[in-house]
Design a protein around this motif. Structure first.
Motif: not given
Length: 211
Positions: A1-13
């Motif tokens: 599973m990809v760690p959440p903080l490595s997700l390529p997103t600018q979505d703060a939520m």
């Protein structure tokens, strides 16, 4: 599973980058940063109105919000929470809402993390919200709260603020995710009182008023 903080997103939520301790200046400072990168004159005027409004509200200056400089004569509010919708129409009803919030000493609040966008119609926000409340406020929240303590009441919230073409507030539509409530009992040292909030926000309110 990809760690959440490595997700390529600018979505703060999505990232849920939430400060561990509530800071009443965190949210308005974020709005200031967003304003700095906003170029369109109408969008800047809307954001300046929004920022001043929120600072007045959390600082307890309830009688300076529904004024001709910031708000239309007959604002319209809809606040949905836990199966009910509070509908407020007109200056008297909306102003009473802010007055009662101040007099009940539940005006200290703010986003711990937030997404925001501004367009010609106004401002839309999605936030993980925090609200400093006395234990007695939670009597209908199905939580065994200490009436002599204060709590940080957290929840997800979606807000839409509509503005006129000359950047005056028309009204608010606010919807709370009723399943998202959590409660943190605060030590006395961690309680941000209305008086403390007013002092901490004073420099930001000065900047918002002069700008």
């Amino acid at each position: 599973m990809v760690p959440p903080l490595s997700l390529p997103t600018q979505d703060a939520m999505t990232l849920m980058d939430i400060p561990p301790k509530f800071d009443v200046t965190h949210w308005p400072l974020g709005v200031e940063k967003y304003l700095e990168q906003t170029e369109k004159p109408l969008h800047r005027a809307i954001l300046k109105n929004y920022l001043r409004h929120l600072l007045l509200e959390v600082s307890g200056y309830w009688d300076q919000i529904i004024v001709p400089e910031l708000t239309i004569d007959e604002p319209m509010y809809r606040v949905g929470d836990r199966g009910t919708t509070l509908v407020l129409n007109g200056k008297e009803e909306v102003e009473n809402f802010y007055r009662e919030t101040y007099e009940s000493r539940i005006n200290v609040m703010g986003a711990r993390t937030m997404n925001m966008c501004v367009e010609d119609f106004g401002v839309t926000t999605e936030a993980y919200w925090a609200h400093v409340v006395p234990g007695t406020y939670l009597h209908d929240h199905d939580v065994d709260a200490d009436p002599d303590a204060h709590y940080l009441m957290n929840y997800h919230i979606f807000q839409m603020f509509a503005y006129t073409e000359d950047a005056k507030l028309i009204g608010e539509r606010i919807y709370v995710d009723a399943a998202s409530y959590t409660y943190e009992k605060l030590t006395p040292a961690d309680v941000v009182t209305p008086e403390q909030a007013r002092i901490e926000l004073a420099p930001l309110l000065d900047r918002a008023t002069l700008d």
